[in-house]
Design an enzyme around this catalytic site. Structure first.
Site, PDB file in Angstrom:
ATOM      1  N   GLU A 133       0.840  -1.274   0.142  1.00  0.00           N
ATOM      2  CA  GLU A 133       0.011  -0.056  -0.174  1.00  0.00           C
ATOM      3  C   GLU A 133       0.831   1.360   0.040  1.00  0.00           C
ATOM      4  O   GLU A 133       1.418   1.561   0.992  1.00  0.00           O
ATOM      5  CB  GLU A 133      -0.963  -0.121   1.169  1.00  0.00           C
ATOM      6  CG  GLU A 133      -1.861   1.205   1.328  1.00  0.00           C
ATOM      7  CD  GLU A 133      -2.709   1.453   2.361  1.00  0.00           C
ATOM      8  OE1 GLU A 133      -2.437   0.407   3.295  1.00  0.00           O
ATOM      9  OE2 GLU A 133      -3.639   2.203   2.693  1.00  0.00           O
ATOM     10  N   LYS A 173      -2.769  -2.332  -2.805  1.00  0.00           N
ATOM     11  CA  LYS A 173      -3.650  -1.265  -2.329  1.00  0.00           C
ATOM     12  C   LYS A 173      -3.505   0.001  -2.627  1.00  0.00           C
ATOM     13  O   LYS A 173      -2.385   0.634  -2.072  1.00  0.00           O
ATOM     14  CB  LYS A 173      -3.827  -1.294  -0.752  1.00  0.00           C
ATOM     15  CG  LYS A 173      -4.853  -0.402  -0.090  1.00  0.00           C
ATOM     16  CD  LYS A 173      -5.214  -1.080   1.287  1.00  0.00           C
ATOM     17  CE  LYS A 173      -5.929   0.098   1.988  1.00  0.00           C
ATOM     18  NZ  LYS A 173      -6.787  -0.822   3.123  1.00  0.00           N
TER      19      LYS A 173
HETATM   20  P1  13P Z   1      -9.225   4.328   4.559  1.00  0.00           P
HETATM   21  O1  13P Z   1     -10.057   3.624   3.604  1.00  0.00           O
HETATM   22  O2  13P Z   1      -9.887   5.051   5.780  1.00  0.00           O
HETATM   23  O3  13P Z   1      -8.362   5.353   4.082  1.00  0.00           O
HETATM   24  O4  13P Z   1      -8.335   3.229   5.329  1.00  0.00           O
HETATM   25  C1  13P Z   1      -7.722   2.317   4.473  1.00  0.00           C
HETATM   26  C2  13P Z   1      -6.566   1.659   5.134  1.00  0.00           C
HETATM   27  O5  13P Z   1      -6.347   0.703   5.409  1.00  0.00           O
HETATM   28  C3  13P Z   1      -5.359   2.640   5.117  1.00  0.00           C
HETATM   29  O6  13P Z   1      -4.150   2.142   5.401  1.00  0.00           O
END
Ligand code: 13P
Length: 338
Positions: free
Chosen positions: A177, A219
């Protein structure tokens, strides 16, 4: 576990019409969320809140997985069932956040680096024995004047690649991510350029570290104008810009891409995902891994009366899962929303 097992888990994570709920807020972050709705943050309130979420009837209908925090992975329902067992019974894969958060990147004021690599090999082994099937590591890239620096992008992608390689060694699917933040006045083109540069650096680093893309999940953040930018893009523009960016930078070998919500409204997060899927087909399934856009409304209601509002809050969780599941198929419409 070999790569075909990892690829199998990755495919399950992005099964048609299914996505992931991110409930992996650190104790510090969940305290912020609880403060916002006037709930005291204790181990027991955190446990009770996560029990409400994870015992939602029909949880596995539109959710393939849930990302937990270390504390939550070890917790149980009030009547003594381990959360991971509740999830397994519902057909929901347990995931675990394994980074330890961000700190300032030395030499680069205003930029951050994600930590957690020290001792990670041993922690991952334990997470596997506790029942985790996939992991998450979040890198944060901020946009501002002269930011992000190349050093920030490279350092964060290097850490993501080292994390991903360790996960695959341990038998966990790494969710990688690199979040490009919405904060700021930048326009959508700037977000596009930064997101593309970050993703290119990420896939170079994963390649250099012998990470097998077939056993990973991306992600991603959507390509959006900054929160404080006067000119906001409409739904189609966001969807189109995000797709152009992903097509340019994410190899087709990646089994799936899930989005974070990042501070978008519930409806915007759903509408953007839906619009992207209506523009398909794409090289990868596109689904969701929302934290706030899955939880905000349910948390608000639950907090009004923790004892009495469990079933009502769960209805909201189920509705958000259903709507986002439809958006993952490109079949959502604002009118049909509950
Ligand atoms: P949000 O969808 O609130 O941005 O959180 C997702 C997430 O896991 C961020 O690491």
């Amino acid at each position: 576990m070999d790569i075909s097992d990892l690829a199998d888990i990755a495919r399950q994570m992005v099964a048609p019409g299914k996505g992931i709920i991110a409930i992996d807020e650190s104790s510090k972050t969940i305290k912020k969320r609880f403060d916002g709705v006037g709930i005291e943050c204790t181990e027991e309130t955190r446990r009770a809140y996560r029990e409400m979420l994870l015992t939602t009837p029909g949880l596995g209908e539109h959710l393939s997985g849930a990302i937990l925090y270390d504390e939550t992975l070890r917790q149980s329902t009030r009547d003594g069932r381990r959360f991971v067992d509740v999830m397994r019974a519902a057909g929901v894969l347990p995931g675990i956040k394994v980074d330890t958060g961000t700190v300032g990147l030395a030499g680069f004021p205003g930029e951050s680096i994600t930590e957690g690599l020290d001792g990670l090999r041993e922690r991952l082994k334990e997470y596997v024995t506790l029942g985790a099937r996939f992991a998450k590591w979040r890198a944060v890239i901020a946009i501002a004047e002269d930011k992000p620096s190349t050093a920030c992008i490279e350092a964060n992608c290097h850490a993501l690649a080292r994390y991903a390689a360790l996960c695959q060694e341990a038998g966990l699917v790494p969710m990688v991510e690199p979040e490009v933040l919405m904060d700021g006045e930048h326009d959508i083109e700037t977000c596009h350029d930064v997101t593309e540069a970050t993703l290119r650096a990420l896939y170079n680093a994963l390649y250099e570290h012998n990470v097998l893309l077939e056993g990973t999940i991306l992600k991603a953040s959507m390509v959006l104008a900054g929160k404080d930018c006067e000119e906001q893009a409409d739904t189609e523009e966001v969807a189109e810009a995000t797709l152009v960016c992903l097509r340019a930078a994410v190899p087709a070998a990646v089994p799936g891409i899930v989005f974070l919500s990042g501070g978008q409204s519930d409806e915007a997060a759903t509408a953007h995902l839906n619009a992207m899927n209506q523009m398909g087909p794409h090289p990868w399934p596109l689904s969701f891994s929302y934290g706030r856009a899955m939880q905000t409304a349910a948390l608000k209601l639950w907090a009004k009366d923790i004892g009495a509002n469990v079933a009502a809050a769960q209805k909201i969780v189920a509705a958000r899962a259903r709507e986002n599941g439809l958006a993952a198929l490109g079949k959502w419409s604002a009118d049909a929303a509950a």
